[in-house]
Design an enzyme around this catalytic site. Sequence first.
Site, PDB file in Angstrom:
ATOM      1  N   ASN A   1      74.810  46.829  51.804  1.00 25.26           N
ATOM      2  CA  ASN A   1      74.604  48.506  52.144  1.00 25.26           C
ATOM      3  C   ASN A   1      74.361  49.273  50.853  1.00 25.26           C
ATOM      4  OD1 ASN A   1      77.536  47.505  51.743  1.00 25.26           O
ATOM      5  ND2 ASN A   1      77.923  49.792  51.614  1.00 25.26           N
TER       6      ASN A   1
ATOM      7  N   SER B   1      75.969  48.688  64.231  1.00 25.87           N
ATOM      8  CA  SER B   1      76.279  50.244  64.174  1.00 25.87           C
ATOM      9  C   SER B   1      75.164  50.962  64.701  1.00 25.87           C
ATOM     10  CB  SER B   1      76.462  50.674  62.660  1.00 25.87           C
ATOM     11  OG  SER B   1      76.665  51.908  62.728  1.00 25.87           O
TER      12      SER B   1
ATOM     13  N   HIS C   1      74.582  54.430  64.149  1.00 24.62           N
ATOM     14  CA  HIS C   1      74.240  55.640  63.415  1.00 24.62           C
ATOM     15  C   HIS C   1      73.121  55.022  62.254  1.00 24.62           C
ATOM     16  CE1 HIS C   1      76.794  55.976  59.603  1.00 24.62           C
ATOM     17  NE2 HIS C   1      77.441  55.023  60.629  1.00 24.62           N
TER      18      HIS C   1
ATOM     19  N   THR D   1      87.729  53.887  77.445  1.00 21.83           N
ATOM     20  CA  THR D   1      86.334  54.085  77.974  1.00 21.83           C
ATOM     21  C   THR D   1      85.275  54.121  77.136  1.00 21.83           C
ATOM     22  OG1 THR D   1      87.807  55.992  79.397  1.00 21.83           O
ATOM     23  CG2 THR D   1      85.337  56.113  79.493  1.00 21.83           C
TER      24      THR D   1
ATOM     25  N   CYS E   1      81.355  55.094  51.979  1.00 21.15           N
ATOM     26  CA  CYS E   1      82.726  54.900  52.151  1.00 21.15           C
ATOM     27  C   CYS E   1      83.645  54.893  50.897  1.00 21.15           C
ATOM     28  CB  CYS E   1      83.048  53.462  52.892  1.00 21.15           C
ATOM     29  SG  CYS E   1      82.179  53.690  54.402  1.00 21.15           S
TER      30      CYS E   1
END
Length: 457
Positions: free
Chosen positions: A207, A255, A257, A295, A381
């Site tokens: 990343n 992921s 996004h 859910t 992050c």
Amino acid sequence: MTSKILASNLRHHLTRSARILSRRQSLSTATAAAADSPQPYEDAAGITMKGVKISGRPLYLDVQATSPVDPRVLDAMLPFFVSRYGNPHSRTHFYGWESDEAVERARSQVAVLIGASPKEIVFTSGATESNNISIKGVMHFYKDKKKHVITTQTEHKCVLDSCRHLQQEGFDVTYLPVESDGLVDLEKLKAAIRPDTGLVSVMAVNNEIGVVQPLEEIGKICKEFNVPFHTDAAQALGKIPIDVEKWNVSLMSLSGHKIYGPKGVGALYLRRRPRIRVEPQMNGGGQERGIRSGTVPTPLAVGMGAACELAMKEMDYDERRISKLQERLLNGIRDKIDGVVVNGSMERRYAGNLNLSFAYVEGESLLMGLKEVAVSSGSACTSASLEPSYVLRALGVDEDMAHTSIRFGIGRFTTENEIDRAVELTVKQVEKLREMSPLYEMVKEGINIKEIQWAQH
């Protein structure tokens, strides 16, 4: 008499329509006024936020942190917010059935992109959760026989923190070093495997520096020693071809996004043959085959599925276009200033991630001076930390150069004009900071500053 009744009805209808129209217009006007009025931090001279004033919204070159939602993805999602809002786990009525069908279609779209079966896809809240399930879940399930994990020093923080959590529980973890180009040494990996090794976890595309690990070769080694192989493919999905069979992957974290889908959704690939088992990290209603209770958010799952389908169709085009933009950015900067270093391998690299270090520049000042370009110095992050990137330090990059690194993220919607503007602003800021740097003056005069013995006071 009949004409009077008709006239009365017509007047009533027209009056009612006028009232409705007037209400709609007032609402529309209020909405427009709210949209046009400046926000509290905005004025005619620009935008102020967190004490920083800029002329307008910055150029966005931080696609590794997150990507904008593709409008086509949003179109696919919207019905499941306003009209098809059923719970996909409701089995007794139409609303639940249509939501369940939409989730299963999305599951198939994700599976196709990585060469998997839909039955091997588990929806999660994102790659961080998928990584936690993979690492903790596998080791907890096989804890009676397996006590050892192998990973690399350049993994995402959620992988490293999951491994540290296992260490606190008594497991052993080997953090493999990487070479100066960011790639793992396959011989060191092979030598690190033990009879009690329960998992090898290596990120597909880094990343921070964008290097692509030799995943097929790593998969072969894991297959040879019969060790499950997990990869964090959040930055790889939709950007490089993925084949879980070819890579011999047991678990893969994905992921939404990062591929022009919505935030808050991700997926976990979990191989069925040979079957890999995990201990669930969340208790609840047993959704997603009991692996991830809760859910499933239908609109988000639909968005991730649509983003994967688009990536499948447009990956080749995106790759060619982004490669040209990366070349334009790198050459544009290097043509105007010296002392620019690319961090990580240029041969095994995803083109949309360009991590550069600028010699003789104070890193924080460089980042603060580039407020008209949305870039970062590393992972979102860990971007709040003033420490140099642990990924760059693992590559052996000097601390001063690690401090000056900037990650440029190029994506599907990046334009040539934005690249040219980013080059202009970056070069201008680097030159400005170097004019104030006594070290750069000494280097221009031919002095080797590494040989200087600095006096301490």
